[in-house]
Write a protein that holds these residues in place. Structure first.
Motif, mmCIF file in Angstrom:
data_model
loop_
_atom_site.group_PDB
_atom_site.id
_atom_site.type_symbol
_atom_site.label_atom_id
_atom_site.label_comp_id
_atom_site.label_asym_id
_atom_site.label_seq_id
_atom_site.Cartn_x
_atom_site.Cartn_y
_atom_site.Cartn_z
ATOM 1 N N ALA A 91 0.836 -1.202 0.000
ATOM 2 C CA ALA A 91 0.000 0.000 0.000
ATOM 3 C C ALA A 91 0.871 1.253 0.000
ATOM 4 O O ALA A 91 1.886 1.320 0.682
ATOM 5 C CB ALA A 91 -0.906 -0.005 1.227
ATOM 6 N N GLY A 92 0.448 2.231 -0.800
ATOM 7 C CA GLY A 92 1.153 3.517 -0.800
ATOM 8 C C GLY A 92 2.387 3.553 -1.683
ATOM 9 O O GLY A 92 3.116 4.532 -1.691
ATOM 10 N N ILE A 147 -0.432 2.147 -6.260
ATOM 11 C CA ILE A 147 -0.994 0.820 -6.503
ATOM 12 C C ILE A 147 -2.506 0.804 -6.281
ATOM 13 O O ILE A 147 -3.239 0.037 -6.894
ATOM 14 C CB ILE A 147 -0.274 -0.206 -5.598
ATOM 15 C CG1 ILE A 147 -0.477 -1.613 -6.125
ATOM 16 C CG2 ILE A 147 -0.733 -0.130 -4.160
ATOM 17 C CD1 ILE A 147 0.225 -1.858 -7.413
ATOM 18 N N GLU A 148 -2.985 1.716 -5.415
ATOM 19 C CA GLU A 148 -4.408 1.737 -5.092
ATOM 20 C C GLU A 148 -5.258 2.156 -6.293
ATOM 21 O O GLU A 148 -6.461 1.937 -6.323
ATOM 22 C CB GLU A 148 -4.688 2.702 -3.940
ATOM 23 C CG GLU A 148 -4.232 2.190 -2.584
ATOM 24 C CD GLU A 148 -2.768 2.456 -2.327
ATOM 25 O OE1 GLU A 148 -2.124 3.108 -3.178
ATOM 26 O OE2 GLU A 148 -2.251 2.017 -1.296
ATOM 27 N N ALA A 149 -4.612 2.804 -7.276
ATOM 28 C CA ALA A 149 -5.385 3.325 -8.405
ATOM 29 C C ALA A 149 -5.617 2.268 -9.478
ATOM 30 O O ALA A 149 -6.264 2.536 -10.483
ATOM 31 C CB ALA A 149 -4.661 4.532 -9.002
ATOM 32 N N LEU A 150 -5.076 1.061 -9.270
ATOM 33 C CA LEU A 150 -5.160 0.050 -10.326
ATOM 34 C C LEU A 150 -6.385 -0.842 -10.177
ATOM 35 O O LEU A 150 -6.867 -1.072 -9.073
ATOM 36 C CB LEU A 150 -3.902 -0.827 -10.302
ATOM 37 C CG LEU A 150 -2.803 -0.416 -11.270
ATOM 38 C CD1 LEU A 150 -2.292 0.964 -10.899
ATOM 39 C CD2 LEU A 150 -1.679 -1.414 -11.248
#
Lengths: 252, 652
Positions: A91-92, A147-150
């Protein structure tokens, strides 16, 4: 000499035998599938191979080394890479950083004094290698995205890329298609085939999607209630009555 | 033999109190997953209110007791559940621990402010006559001890009946087995959780009322220390078994009594060993008790649906704003320094120096909590190790002060690394508890010794040559802080920092790409302890003396609460915390309220950690950034974060 040679791996969870003397061989560059109904012990077997779980008995030999008692990170350094059914991303972190971390880990050039002197930034070489893998997985456009945007499908590709950066001799893929729709699954399978063609990495695939398995694996193992019930060339195994009964739920 | 049993009998009352506390701890841990460090604070509330109504307001014994134990304590438990812990059910175990840590810091201070500092002596027990003696054969018990034993037997028997026969008891047992299954079976887990909090709070109240008369005066320290001691009994029960918690508590009390009976009373070792026994027991239990390590919490299978953490404001800020903030910040800092170096009085120079020195110590929390994601509860102890080593080496070997500060930091780093080796096998809240046990053990066992702290005559340590006067010493401290900050920033950018980031994200995946988690984390512990040691050494040099009072375990707790509340993950946060630590008491003095409010403010602030793990300051900055950017012309705005993108994995 087999690349991976797991012999009689047995794992119990307080009385329940999750794996009962499971043996498996994978050769260099081979593409092998492991199928079985939910709860058959596929992920448990992966966890035993990678050392996340300690089997009660049995041995794991990989690339000529006995890794039965080795910690996870040593197995990874010996050339075992894996992805996770429930994704395990950092994350992040950006997509590229996922790959760069794995690259640094593979090279083993991280030294504390380099950190202190601010000499630990990724080298041009490391970036080039990461970019090549991003290219291979068609992730260039999101390289700097967090990574959260994938989406889920591309998140799985990041996991594959991260594992590839460690230059594994054997890649363990744990249900890469779970949570993906048919089109995404087909795209993923195509990408994985391209990866295998380019890198020649041996793959052990756990998968529910029969079409995926059929198109990807040369050879199959079938696990049911912790025991191997069948093994052989893909077409042959998928055609056998016992497998159809146990796994595909068909009445013959 | 008689002597032996006399000691055993003497140990039983204490053992009963330990057992009550341990049972309460196990109750909440089992039913809500919260390791309630605030349990001692709840006991203190009950003891204080009992004292107030019974002694000050002259209520008679039974109504006072009934009010405190049966009404007030359960109400407090209900309040904690409804206001705080219910909302943390899906939070990480660490977030829950930090929330209870905040309460542990804040609640006793609130009570002390309410109670007033004076005349809390003459605590009366609940027995008819505290000093009456009861003879059982050769053995004698007084009223207080009788009260404890009888109440414990009654309370535990009732609890047993409740679990066995009452419907709510059955539901609680079900929740223990599997909260999700219980929910699916139609049981309202909110109600079960509220009930278990009330029940455990009742145990806290009972323990508090029983314990109070054993001490000369009401002091919150006694209660929090007792709580930490009782953790050993809870650990013995693997945090899950109530009968084992009882046995563990009794064993602990009896062993302590035997130890104090048989060890020669005059020896220094005996004097230090006795109070540290529970903490030593806790430390050893955590390391060697089978089953505890496997009790390490499972990750919430639903954690994948949690929204991702927002990136730091600094990253989503536009160039225009970044430049403005930077210029503004530089002007403020430069102005403050200019004022301090030219016209400020030595009083304010002292406060500024404290802020700078504490910032160095707080950088250690940035490393261990912000970067490594571990909550260590012994950072003040590491600072103490640095301070004592520096002071002793200067005194014994006559080395000059500046290089010795570095040596002190290395000694602290070595201690940190050594401690990390066993502690890291635990992980999660057990690591926090282990470091807490270490901190208290150091306080009681090592810190009083002559070769450590100088014992009754604390070691004096001079200022370095050339930095004797306050102004130049402040400059030295600022230089050291700048170097330490750059050090931390470089490590975060470097391999170590990135590996730690990966480990925070997913330990499993990190291992699967060949990262050795133990090695990286030991390094983080050593760096963190070293920074704390450096800061501790500076603190001793600033004050010209190294005393154990400056490095007690309670300060460790407060430090963590302070930094975590403000901004745990950045260097800026550590410096803000240092400034806050030094400045808030001054502001409170100006306003004219008790300095204790500092603990209340930050303690309650820590409860927000679960909702804003990035820290309150960072959260406020984000809000104000959004507000400012709205008013800016588009070309000056930053990239921000597109709120419409979904986190990976959320499609499951």
């Amino acid at each position: 000499m087999a690349l991976l040679d797991a012999v009689d791996v047995t794992k119990r969870f307080s009385g329940i035998t999750a794996l009962d003397a499971v043996s498996m061989r994978v050769d260099d560059g081979e593409s092998v599938g492991l199928i079985g109904p939910n709860g058959a012990g596929k992920t448990t077997f992966f966890n035993c191979l990678l050392g996340l779980l300690r089997p009660e008995s049995g041995s794991v030999t990989f690339a000529g080394r006995n890794l039965t008692r080795a910690p996870v990170y040593r197995r990874a350094r010996a050339g075992l890479g894996r992805t996770f059914q429930r994704m395990e991303l950092f994350a992040g972190m950006t997509v590229r950083d996922h790959l760069l971390v794995a690259e640094r880990s593979r090279l083993g050039t991280g030294r504390f004094w380099k950190d202190v002197l601010n000499l630990a930034a990724p080298s041009a070489d490391e970036r080039a290698r990461a970019d090549a893998t991003l290219e291979l997985l068609a992730l260039r456009d999101v390289a700097d995205a967090p990574i959260e945007a994938l989406s889920l499908g591309r998140g799985r590709l990041v996991e594959v890329g991260r594992a590839l950066m460690t230059e594994p001799k054997l890649l363990l893929l744990d249900e890469p298609s779970s949570g993906l729709d048919a089109a995404e699954t087909a795209a993923l399978a195509a990408t994985l085939r391209a990866v295998q063609a380019e890198r020649g990495t041996a793959v052990l695939l756990v998968e529910h999607d029969v079409e995926f398995v059929r198109s990807f694996s040369d050879r199959l193992y079938v696990l049911d209630f912790g025991t191997l019930i069948a093994t052989g060339p893909t077409a042959e195994v998928l055609g056998s009555d016992e497998v159809r009964r146990a796994y595909l739920g068909e009445t013959v | 033999m008689t002597e032996f049993f006399t000691y055993v009998i003497q140990g039983i009352p204490y053992g009963c109190v330990f057992a009550l506390v341990a049972v309460g701890l196990v109750l909440t841990y089992k039913t809500s997953g919260v390791f309630n460090l605030a349990f001692g604070a709840q006991a203190f509330v009950a003891a204080a209110v009992y004292y107030d109504v019974h002694v000050r307001h002259g209520w008679s014994r039974w109504p006072a007791l009934a009010f405190v134990v049966l009404v007030l304590s359960p109400a407090l438990g209900l309040l904690l559940d409804v206001a705080i812990f219910r909302h943390l059910r899906t939070a990480s175990p660490i977030a829950k621990l930090v929330a209870s840590l905040g309460l542990l810091v804040a609640v006793p201070q609130i009570v002390s402010i309410w109670l007033g500092q004076s005349s809390t002596f003459g605590v009366v027990g609940i027995w008819w006559d505290d000093n009456a003696l009861y003879h059982f054969g050769k053995f004698v018990l007084d009223g207080r001890q009788m009260a404890i034993i009888v109440s414990t037997v009654v309370a535990v028997t009732l609890l047993g009946f409740l679990f066995r026969f009452a419907p709510i008891g059955l539901r609680m047992r079900a929740v223990v087995e599997s909260p999700r299954m219980t929910e699916l079976a139609g049981v309202d887990s909110d109600r079960v959780s509220a009930f278990s909090w009330m029940l455990s709070s009742l145990f806290a109240g009972l323990a508090g009322v029983l314990l109070a008369p054993l001490y000369a005066s009401l002091a919150s320290q006694n209660f929090s220390t007792l709580l930490i001691a009782a953790i050993a009994a809870a650990a013995f029960a693997r945090l899950t078994s109530i009968p084992l918690a009882l046995v563990g508590g009794l064993l602990l009390g009896i062993t302590q009594a035997l130890l104090s009976g048989y060890l020669p009373p005059a020896s220094v070792i005996a004097q230090n060993l006795k109070p540290s026994l529970p903490f030593a027991a806790l430390f050893l239990l955590l390391l060697f008790w089978p089953g505890l390590r496997s009790a390490v919490q499972n990750k919430d299978p639903l954690s994948g649906v949690d929204p991702p953490p927002s990136p730091p404001v600094a990253e989503s800020r536009g160039e225009f704003l970044t430049k403005t903030t930077r210029v503004f910040g530089t002007v403020v800092v430069a102005g403050a320094l200019l004022w301090l170096l030219t016209s400020a009085t030595s009083y304010w120079i002292g406060i500024a120096t404290t802020a700078v020195v504490l910032s160095v110590i707080f950088l250690s929390i940035t490393v261990i909590t912000g970067m490594a994601g571990q909550v260590s509860l012994c950072q003040a102890t590491f600072a103490g190790v640095g301070a004592f080593s520096t002071a002793q080496i200067v005194k014994v070997f006559g080395l000059s002060v500046l290089p010795t500060l570095l040596i002190g930091a290395f000694v602290a780093a070595a201690v940190g690394a050594l401690l990390a080796v066993p502690m890291l096998r635990l992980g999660g809240i057990f690591l926090s508890l282990g470091t807490l046990a270490f901190a208290v053990m150091f306080d009681t066992l090592l810190a009083p010794l002559g070769w450590v702290s100088g014992g009754a005559h604390p070691v004096r340590v001079p200022r370095p040559i050339g930095f004797v006067d306050d102004r130049s010493f402040l400059i030295l401290c600022v230089v050291i802080l700048v170097i330490a900050s750059i050090f931390v920033i470089f490590i975060r950018r470097g391999t170590t920092g990135r590996f730690l980031h990966a480990l925070r994200g997913s330990e499993t995946a990190s291992r699967s790409i060949g990262i050795n988690p133990t090695r990286v984390r030991i390094l983080a512990f050593a760096v963190s302890a070293g920074l704390a040691g450096l800061g501790g050494g500076l603190l001793a040099v600033q004050k010209n003396i190294a005393t154990k009072e400056d490095f007690g375990y309670f300060l460790s707790l407060f430090f963590v609460v302070l930094v975590v509340t403000l901004m745990p993950s950045t260097v800026e946060g550590a410096i803000n915390a240092g400034v806050g630590f030094a400045l808030v008491p001054e502001v409170l003095k100006l306003v004219g309220v008790s300095v204790s409010w500092e603990f209340v403010l930050f303690g309650l602030g820590a409860i927000t950690y679960a909702r804003h793990p990035e820290g309150v300051l960072e959260f406020q900055k984000r809000k104000s950034l959004a507000a400012i950017e709205k008013r800016l012309p588009a070309r000056w705005r930053g990239p921000g974060v597109d709120p419409t993108v979904l986190p990976a994995g959320s499609a499951d």
